[in-house]
Write an enzyme that holds these catalytic residues in place. Structure first.
Site, PDB file in Angstrom:
ATOM      1  N   HIS A  87      36.826  44.524  31.552  1.00 47.84           N
ATOM      2  CA  HIS A  87      38.127  43.872  31.717  1.00 47.84           C
ATOM      3  C   HIS A  87      38.867  43.883  30.382  1.00 47.84           C
ATOM      4  O   HIS A  87      38.253  43.824  29.317  1.00 47.84           O
ATOM      5  CB  HIS A  87      37.949  42.436  32.212  1.00 47.84           C
ATOM      6  CG  HIS A  87      39.218  41.792  32.662  1.00 47.84           C
ATOM      7  ND1 HIS A  87      40.119  41.233  31.773  1.00 47.84           N
ATOM      8  CD2 HIS A  87      39.759  41.641  33.900  1.00 47.84           C
ATOM      9  CE1 HIS A  87      41.146  40.749  32.448  1.00 47.84           C
ATOM     10  NE2 HIS A  87      40.956  40.987  33.733  1.00 47.84           N
ATOM     11  N   SER A 120      49.060  40.247  38.125  1.00 49.17           N
ATOM     12  CA  SER A 120      50.056  39.382  38.768  1.00 49.17           C
ATOM     13  C   SER A 120      50.260  39.716  40.246  1.00 49.17           C
ATOM     14  O   SER A 120      51.381  39.707  40.756  1.00 49.17           O
ATOM     15  CB  SER A 120      51.385  39.441  38.005  1.00 49.17           C
ATOM     16  OG  SER A 120      51.236  38.965  36.685  1.00 49.17           O
ATOM     17  N   GLU A 136      40.394  41.743  28.785  1.00 55.87           N
ATOM     18  CA  GLU A 136      40.114  40.599  27.913  1.00 55.87           C
ATOM     19  C   GLU A 136      38.786  40.760  27.195  1.00 55.87           C
ATOM     20  O   GLU A 136      38.639  40.341  26.035  1.00 55.87           O
ATOM     21  CB  GLU A 136      40.148  39.307  28.752  1.00 55.87           C
ATOM     22  CG  GLU A 136      41.557  38.987  29.231  1.00 55.87           C
ATOM     23  CD  GLU A 136      41.615  38.126  30.464  1.00 55.87           C
ATOM     24  OE1 GLU A 136      42.735  37.859  30.931  1.00 55.87           O
ATOM     25  OE2 GLU A 136      40.550  37.727  30.983  1.00 55.87           O
ATOM     26  N   GLU A 177      44.430  47.908  35.760  1.00 57.08           N
ATOM     27  CA  GLU A 177      45.178  46.707  35.406  1.00 57.08           C
ATOM     28  C   GLU A 177      46.039  46.974  34.172  1.00 57.08           C
ATOM     29  O   GLU A 177      45.523  46.991  33.055  1.00 57.08           O
ATOM     30  CB  GLU A 177      44.227  45.548  35.096  1.00 57.08           C
ATOM     31  CG  GLU A 177      43.477  45.014  36.282  1.00 57.08           C
ATOM     32  CD  GLU A 177      42.855  43.652  35.972  1.00 57.08           C
ATOM     33  OE1 GLU A 177      43.166  42.697  36.683  1.00 57.08           O
ATOM     34  OE2 GLU A 177      42.087  43.563  35.010  1.00 57.08           O
ATOM     35  N   LYS A 190      38.085  34.140  36.175  1.00 61.52           N
ATOM     36  CA  LYS A 190      38.082  34.042  34.710  1.00 61.52           C
ATOM     37  C   LYS A 190      37.368  32.746  34.287  1.00 61.52           C
ATOM     38  O   LYS A 190      36.411  32.346  34.939  1.00 61.52           O
ATOM     39  CB  LYS A 190      39.495  34.172  34.156  1.00 61.52           C
ATOM     40  CG  LYS A 190      40.176  35.461  34.623  1.00 61.52           C
ATOM     41  CD  LYS A 190      41.459  35.756  33.903  1.00 61.52           C
ATOM     42  CE  LYS A 190      42.044  37.062  34.404  1.00 61.52           C
ATOM     43  NZ  LYS A 190      43.259  37.450  33.666  1.00 61.52           N
ATOM     44  N   ASN A 250      39.240  37.291  40.601  1.00 61.16           N
ATOM     45  CA  ASN A 250      38.622  37.058  39.298  1.00 61.16           C
ATOM     46  C   ASN A 250      39.049  35.680  38.793  1.00 61.16           C
ATOM     47  O   ASN A 250      40.183  35.494  38.364  1.00 61.16           O
ATOM     48  CB  ASN A 250      39.065  38.151  38.316  1.00 61.16           C
ATOM     49  CG  ASN A 250      38.488  37.952  36.920  1.00 61.16           C
ATOM     50  OD1 ASN A 250      37.544  37.190  36.728  1.00 61.16           O
ATOM     51  ND2 ASN A 250      39.068  38.626  35.943  1.00 61.16           N
ATOM     52  N   GLY A 310      48.646  38.111  33.983  1.00 62.43           N
ATOM     53  CA  GLY A 310      48.960  36.727  33.650  1.00 62.43           C
ATOM     54  C   GLY A 310      50.323  36.517  33.042  1.00 62.43           C
ATOM     55  O   GLY A 310      50.620  35.433  32.523  1.00 62.43           O
TER      56      GLY A 310
END
Length: 258
Positions: free
Chosen positions: A102, A220, A104, A174, A12, A10, A180
């Site tokens: 996701h 990560s 985010e 996730e 992003k 991904n 991140g």
């Protein structure tokens, strides 16, 4: 039942279209030089909308076996929805996957489980496999409620989906606190939730559907930890963030069992 591992990168909001071409070519070279077996592990890049045509051109032109997809999808077929990208548009670009839900998107765009499920169904109707994301925040993890939280997300997103729809889809767990941050869930942490997801699929549908559906871990993931994570019985691949922006590192992740 054998499930083909899936390594999905991904990107992003990174990579302009020229950088995207360079990255895909580099990934292809890294994998080709190591005689990578694409039949054994599936490799996919999830690019920004502005990169997709360039990725399509280089993948098709050089007859690469790397798959590609998008990071979001509209629930609308067409019309006055400025800034939205439809499933038909993605399908015409040859996208085989799309990320939905996701963390985010959930956080910054207030996407609900119901909306995530709607996006997944729209993707499926256009022969695009949705990668349905779920995961908990640090507060939920500290309270020990990660399994119930994630299963609630799964219940909401899969509502109205058939067993065949679910078998075609991919689920990505996730933990938000590990995205991140450099923090990573232990292999046992990943197995706990991925195993619970598979058990819920058996409860919602049947054991065949549970065993056929691929469940990824994301957060990560690096070449240094991917083998231990992949050793767990209910982890079928990884949704890779920052490490997928480097061709050599993502290739090492794809070759996790080399």
């Amino acid at each position: 039942m054998s499930r083909t591992p899936l390594m999905a990168g991904n990107w992003k909001m990174n990579m302009d279209h020229l950088e995207a071409i360079h990255l895909v070519q580099g990934l292809h070279t890294e994998l080709s030089d190591s005689n990578f077996d694409y039949g054994k592990t599936e490799v996919v890049v999830l690019a920004p909308f502005t990169d997709l045509r360039s990725v399509q051109t280089v993948v098709e032109g050089d007859e690469m076996h790397i798959g590609y997809g998008a990071q979001d999808i509209s629930t609308h077929e067409n019309g006055a929805y400025t800034g939205e990208i439809s499933a038909q548009m993605l399908s015409k670009l040859g996208c085989s996957y799309v990320v939905v839900g996701h963390s985010e998107r959930r956080e910054y765009h207030n996407e609900s489980d119901a909306l995530v499920g709607e996006k997944a169904r729209v993707a499926l109707a256009n022969q695009i496999k949705p990668i349905i994301c779920c995961g908990e925040g640090l507060d939920i993890r500290k309270a020990g409620n990660q399994v119930s939280h994630v299963l609630s997300q799964i219940d909401g997103a899969l509502e109205g989906m058939s067993a065949e729809d679910v078998r075609t889809s991919v689920i990505a767990y996730e933990p938000i606190w590990a995205i991140g941050t450099g923090e990573v869930a232990t292999p046992d942490d990943a197995q706990e939730v991925c195993g619970a997801i598979r058990k819920r699929l058996a409860e919602l549908y049947d054991e065949e559907t549970a065993q056929a559906t691929r469940i990824l871990y994301g957060g990560s993931v690096k070449s240094g930890n991917v083998a231990d994570i992949m050793a767990k019985p209910d982890v079928d691949g990884a949704l890779v963030g920052g490490a997928s922006l480097k061709a050599d590192e993502f290739a090492k992740i794809a070759r996790f069992d080399a």
